[in-house]
Design a protein around this motif. Structure first.
Motif, PDB file in Angstrom:
ATOM      1  N   VAL A 114       0.842  -1.200   0.000  1.00  0.00           N
ATOM      2  CA  VAL A 114       0.000   0.000   0.000  1.00  0.00           C
ATOM      3  C   VAL A 114       0.880   1.254   0.000  1.00  0.00           C
ATOM      4  O   VAL A 114       0.628   2.212  -0.752  1.00  0.00           O
ATOM      5  CB  VAL A 114      -0.946   0.008   1.217  1.00  0.00           C
ATOM      6  CG1 VAL A 114      -1.630   1.359   1.367  1.00  0.00           C
ATOM      7  CG2 VAL A 114      -1.985  -1.091   1.084  1.00  0.00           C
ATOM      8  N   PHE A 115       1.907   1.250   0.823  1.00  0.00           N
ATOM      9  CA  PHE A 115       2.840   2.372   0.898  1.00  0.00           C
ATOM     10  C   PHE A 115       3.493   2.621  -0.459  1.00  0.00           C
ATOM     11  O   PHE A 115       3.609   3.766  -0.916  1.00  0.00           O
ATOM     12  CB  PHE A 115       3.898   2.072   1.963  1.00  0.00           C
ATOM     13  CG  PHE A 115       4.875   3.184   2.203  1.00  0.00           C
ATOM     14  CD1 PHE A 115       4.438   4.484   2.440  1.00  0.00           C
ATOM     15  CD2 PHE A 115       6.236   2.938   2.192  1.00  0.00           C
ATOM     16  CE1 PHE A 115       5.347   5.511   2.665  1.00  0.00           C
ATOM     17  CE2 PHE A 115       7.148   3.952   2.415  1.00  0.00           C
ATOM     18  CZ  PHE A 115       6.703   5.242   2.649  1.00  0.00           C
ATOM     19  N   LEU A 116       3.904   1.543  -1.128  1.00  0.00           N
ATOM     20  CA  LEU A 116       4.541   1.651  -2.443  1.00  0.00           C
ATOM     21  C   LEU A 116       3.571   2.203  -3.484  1.00  0.00           C
ATOM     22  O   LEU A 116       3.938   3.055  -4.309  1.00  0.00           O
ATOM     23  CB  LEU A 116       5.058   0.278  -2.870  1.00  0.00           C
ATOM     24  CG  LEU A 116       5.960   0.237  -4.109  1.00  0.00           C
ATOM     25  CD1 LEU A 116       7.238   1.032  -3.862  1.00  0.00           C
ATOM     26  CD2 LEU A 116       6.286  -1.202  -4.484  1.00  0.00           C
ATOM     27  N   ILE A 117       2.324   1.730  -3.454  1.00  0.00           N
ATOM     28  CA  ILE A 117       1.297   2.223  -4.389  1.00  0.00           C
ATOM     29  C   ILE A 117       1.097   3.727  -4.213  1.00  0.00           C
ATOM     30  O   ILE A 117       1.009   4.481  -5.191  1.00  0.00           O
ATOM     31  CB  ILE A 117      -0.034   1.474  -4.173  1.00  0.00           C
ATOM     32  CG1 ILE A 117       0.076   0.034  -4.665  1.00  0.00           C
ATOM     33  CG2 ILE A 117      -1.187   2.185  -4.892  1.00  0.00           C
ATOM     34  CD1 ILE A 117      -1.134  -0.822  -4.340  1.00  0.00           C
ATOM     35  N   LEU A 118       1.039   4.172  -2.967  1.00  0.00           N
ATOM     36  CA  LEU A 118       0.824   5.589  -2.684  1.00  0.00           C
ATOM     37  C   LEU A 118       1.994   6.438  -3.170  1.00  0.00           C
ATOM     38  O   LEU A 118       1.796   7.505  -3.775  1.00  0.00           O
ATOM     39  CB  LEU A 118       0.613   5.788  -1.182  1.00  0.00           C
ATOM     40  CG  LEU A 118      -0.692   5.234  -0.607  1.00  0.00           C
ATOM     41  CD1 LEU A 118      -0.650   5.222   0.916  1.00  0.00           C
ATOM     42  CD2 LEU A 118      -1.889   6.040  -1.104  1.00  0.00           C
ATOM     43  N   ILE A 119       3.221   5.979  -2.938  1.00  0.00           N
ATOM     44  CA  ILE A 119       4.402   6.740  -3.356  1.00  0.00           C
ATOM     45  C   ILE A 119       4.473   6.851  -4.873  1.00  0.00           C
ATOM     46  O   ILE A 119       4.650   7.952  -5.430  1.00  0.00           O
ATOM     47  CB  ILE A 119       5.692   6.088  -2.816  1.00  0.00           C
ATOM     48  CG1 ILE A 119       5.805   6.291  -1.308  1.00  0.00           C
ATOM     49  CG2 ILE A 119       6.922   6.680  -3.499  1.00  0.00           C
ATOM     50  CD1 ILE A 119       7.034   5.655  -0.699  1.00  0.00           C
ATOM     51  N   ILE A 120       4.322   5.731  -5.571  1.00  0.00           N
ATOM     52  CA  ILE A 120       4.441   5.741  -7.030  1.00  0.00           C
ATOM     53  C   ILE A 120       3.327   6.555  -7.669  1.00  0.00           C
ATOM     54  O   ILE A 120       3.557   7.333  -8.605  1.00  0.00           O
ATOM     55  CB  ILE A 120       4.459   4.297  -7.580  1.00  0.00           C
ATOM     56  CG1 ILE A 120       5.694   3.558  -7.060  1.00  0.00           C
ATOM     57  CG2 ILE A 120       4.447   4.301  -9.098  1.00  0.00           C
ATOM     58  CD1 ILE A 120       5.735   2.093  -7.441  1.00  0.00           C
ATOM     59  N   SER A 121       2.098   6.405  -7.166  1.00  0.00           N
ATOM     60  CA  SER A 121       0.976   7.168  -7.738  1.00  0.00           C
ATOM     61  C   SER A 121       1.160   8.666  -7.502  1.00  0.00           C
ATOM     62  O   SER A 121       0.775   9.489  -8.333  1.00  0.00           O
ATOM     63  CB  SER A 121      -0.354   6.698  -7.140  1.00  0.00           C
ATOM     64  OG  SER A 121      -0.400   6.909  -5.734  1.00  0.00           O
ATOM     65  N   ALA A 122       1.769   9.042  -6.357  1.00  0.00           N
ATOM     66  CA  ALA A 122       2.051  10.449  -6.080  1.00  0.00           C
ATOM     67  C   ALA A 122       3.073  10.996  -7.068  1.00  0.00           C
ATOM     68  O   ALA A 122       2.902  12.088  -7.626  1.00  0.00           O
ATOM     69  CB  ALA A 122       2.555  10.619  -4.649  1.00  0.00           C
ATOM     70  N   LEU A 123       4.129  10.229  -7.322  1.00  0.00           N
ATOM     71  CA  LEU A 123       5.185  10.672  -8.240  1.00  0.00           C
ATOM     72  C   LEU A 123       4.676  10.749  -9.678  1.00  0.00           C
ATOM     73  O   LEU A 123       5.075  11.643 -10.433  1.00  0.00           O
ATOM     74  CB  LEU A 123       6.383   9.720  -8.154  1.00  0.00           C
ATOM     75  CG  LEU A 123       7.162   9.745  -6.836  1.00  0.00           C
ATOM     76  CD1 LEU A 123       8.207   8.648  -6.816  1.00  0.00           C
ATOM     77  CD2 LEU A 123       7.812  11.105  -6.629  1.00  0.00           C
ATOM     78  N   LEU A 124       3.796   9.824 -10.060  1.00  0.00           N
ATOM     79  CA  LEU A 124       3.232   9.847 -11.417  1.00  0.00           C
ATOM     80  C   LEU A 124       2.273  11.023 -11.610  1.00  0.00           C
ATOM     81  O   LEU A 124       2.072  11.485 -12.725  1.00  0.00           O
ATOM     82  CB  LEU A 124       2.497   8.535 -11.704  1.00  0.00           C
ATOM     83  CG  LEU A 124       3.378   7.284 -11.870  1.00  0.00           C
ATOM     84  CD1 LEU A 124       2.496   6.048 -11.999  1.00  0.00           C
ATOM     85  CD2 LEU A 124       4.281   7.420 -13.083  1.00  0.00           C
ATOM     86  N   SER A 125       1.677  11.493 -10.525  1.00  0.00           N
ATOM     87  CA  SER A 125       0.709  12.586 -10.609  1.00  0.00           C
ATOM     88  C   SER A 125       1.375  13.946 -10.554  1.00  0.00           C
ATOM     89  O   SER A 125       0.979  14.878 -11.270  1.00  0.00           O
ATOM     90  CB  SER A 125      -0.316  12.475  -9.468  1.00  0.00           C
ATOM     91  OG  SER A 125      -0.980  11.240  -9.498  1.00  0.00           O
TER      92      SER A 125
END
Length: 439
Positions: free
Chosen positions: A214-225
């Motif tokens: 979950v932590f990884l999903i949040l970090i990557i989605s933040a960087l992609l946005s």
């Protein structure tokens, strides 16, 4: 087992409500955006509960007393509304977002926490993290599935000016993964990091693989946005180092996980930016890793957009500096004087003196919220958010566009405060009952 399933179901319902409340989706089949739909429903429920329940009145009035600067911000917002109308202002966005804390954020968040957390036994932090994970998952799914992305785009309204951006960013629950989405995802990632650190430090719960995913999903989605999310992540680590520098036991518990995450992250970024063929053919990676590419090639951690922001700050003239122009957008809906930078937009609208009053009230509210959670291991998260908001406001009007971050802060803080308030209420009620029985 049955109770566990019910608890999961309730958390899912809570998270879906927060998903539409935080991310402000504009659907073509609704006359208003999703955040306003949630507001309308829950403000009506708030009025009903406030009139019906003595306990809820006790809780809400306690919230208002503790976070009383929101009332001053309401007065300020009404004053801005009057001044905007007197000066033939073109837009009421800033006055609206000044009164929203009293007419929306405080009552709606109080009711959500009271109902879901203390009547149904949910956890607001878990619900916020789950909402962010759903948003991140939708971003990933739409990135790899063009038909799904195109299908979803038929239901959302993103605006012609947004559709001119990179096509790949038309993803996620909002239909466009922009600066605001990135900031919200980063804030939720920091919240999840706080939860993980508490687990590691106290050993009350084990850190599971799903927590890290979950932590990884949040970090990557933040960087992609939004690449601005890097500022929040960097500040979070910096604040954590400064605040916890003397706590040896703290570092002994979290250092293995923290060093592993940083090593894997740095190695992955280095491998990606040195792969010229991959970077050259993938616009998603090229855009999201631009600051690292520039750092590797030129030694400067910059992006094209960061260079553009500098041009948004200029001398507007003495009259505008002091009194403002009371214009927020142009007649065609574009930014007034084509300025996107937050501090400049606020100053162009109402002048520097009133802007300073506004920032002081926001900081006062955040300070009051911080004081309510001193004993709950949320200091690193809250300090990071406060500093990030004022830094990111240099780029965009974060106090308007990033209202979801403030909603998250209210959700986290009020869960702790309302818990203490309920304990006090039950204690007082027992005393009142005992006195009545004696007499």
């Amino acid at each position: 087992m049955e109770k566990k399933v019910v608890k999961i179901f309730l958390h899912c319902i809570f998270s879906l409500i927060l998903l539409f409340y935080l991310y402000n989706v504009k659907y073509s089949f609704l006359p208003i955006d999703s955040a306003k739909v949630v507001w309308l429903v829950f403000v009506l429920l708030f009025v009903f509960e406030f009139c019906r329940s003595r306990k809820f009145r006790y809780i809400f009035t306690g919230c208002v007393r503790e976070i009383y600067p929101v009332v001053l911000l309401l007065v300020f917002g009404v004053t801005l509304l009057a001044l905007t109308l007197l000066n033939a202002g073109s837009n009421l966005t800033i006055p609206y977002y000044s009164v929203i804390y009293v007419i929306d954020v405080l009552p709606v968040v109080t009711l959500l926490v009271y109902f879901f957390c203390f009547k149904l036994g949910c956890d607001a932090i878990k619900a916020v993290v789950l909402a962010g994970m759903i948003q991140g998952f939708l971003i990933f799914i739409m990135l790899v599935s063009e038909p799904l992305k195109d299908l979803y785009q038929t239901f959302v309204i993103t605006g012609d000016n947004i559709l001119s951006y990179y096509d790949y960013r038309r993803v996620g629950i909002t239909g466009f993964a922009n600066y605001t989405v990135g900031i919200v995802q980063a804030a939720i990632a920091c919240l999840q990091a706080t939860v993980l650190m508490v687990k590691l430090r106290t050993n009350r719960e084990k850190v599971r693989a799903v927590d890290l995913i979950v932590f990884l999903i949040l970090i990557i989605s933040a960087l992609l946005s939004s690449r601005s999310s890097l500022i929040i992540f960097g500040l979070f680590v910096l604040v954590m180092v400064v605040r916890k520098a003397r706590e040896k036991s703290y570092w002994l518990n979290i250092f293995p996980l923290l060093s592993t995450i940083l090593t894997i992250g740095a190695t992955s970024i280095l491998l990606l930016i040195t792969n010229e063929e991959l970077i050259g053919s993938n616009v998603v990676l090229r855009w999201s890793l631009e600051p690292f590419i520039n750092l590797f090639n030129t030694g400067l951690f910059t992006t094209g957009s960061s260079d553009t922001i500098m041009s948004f700050y200029f001398d507007p003239g003495l009259s505008t500096l002091i009194f403002g122009d009371w214009q927020y957008v142009n007649d065609d809906g574009t930014y007034y004087r084509h300025v996107d930078a937050g501090y400049m937009r606020m100053m162009l609208f109402m002048g520097l003196p009133l802007s300073l009053v506004y920032y002081s009230l926001i900081l006062w509210i955040l300070t009051r919220l911080y004081k309510l959670t001193k004993k709950y291991e949320m200091d690193v998260f809250l300090i990071t958010i406060v500093i990030s908001l004022f830094i990111l406001h240099y780029k965009g009007n974060i106090f308007i566009d990033g209202i979801a971050v403030m909603k998250i802060v209210f959700l986290v803080v009020l869960q702790f405060f309302i818990y203490k308030r309920l304990l006090k209420y039950n204690y007082c009620r027992n005393i009142w009952s005992r006195d009545l029985a004696t007499h």
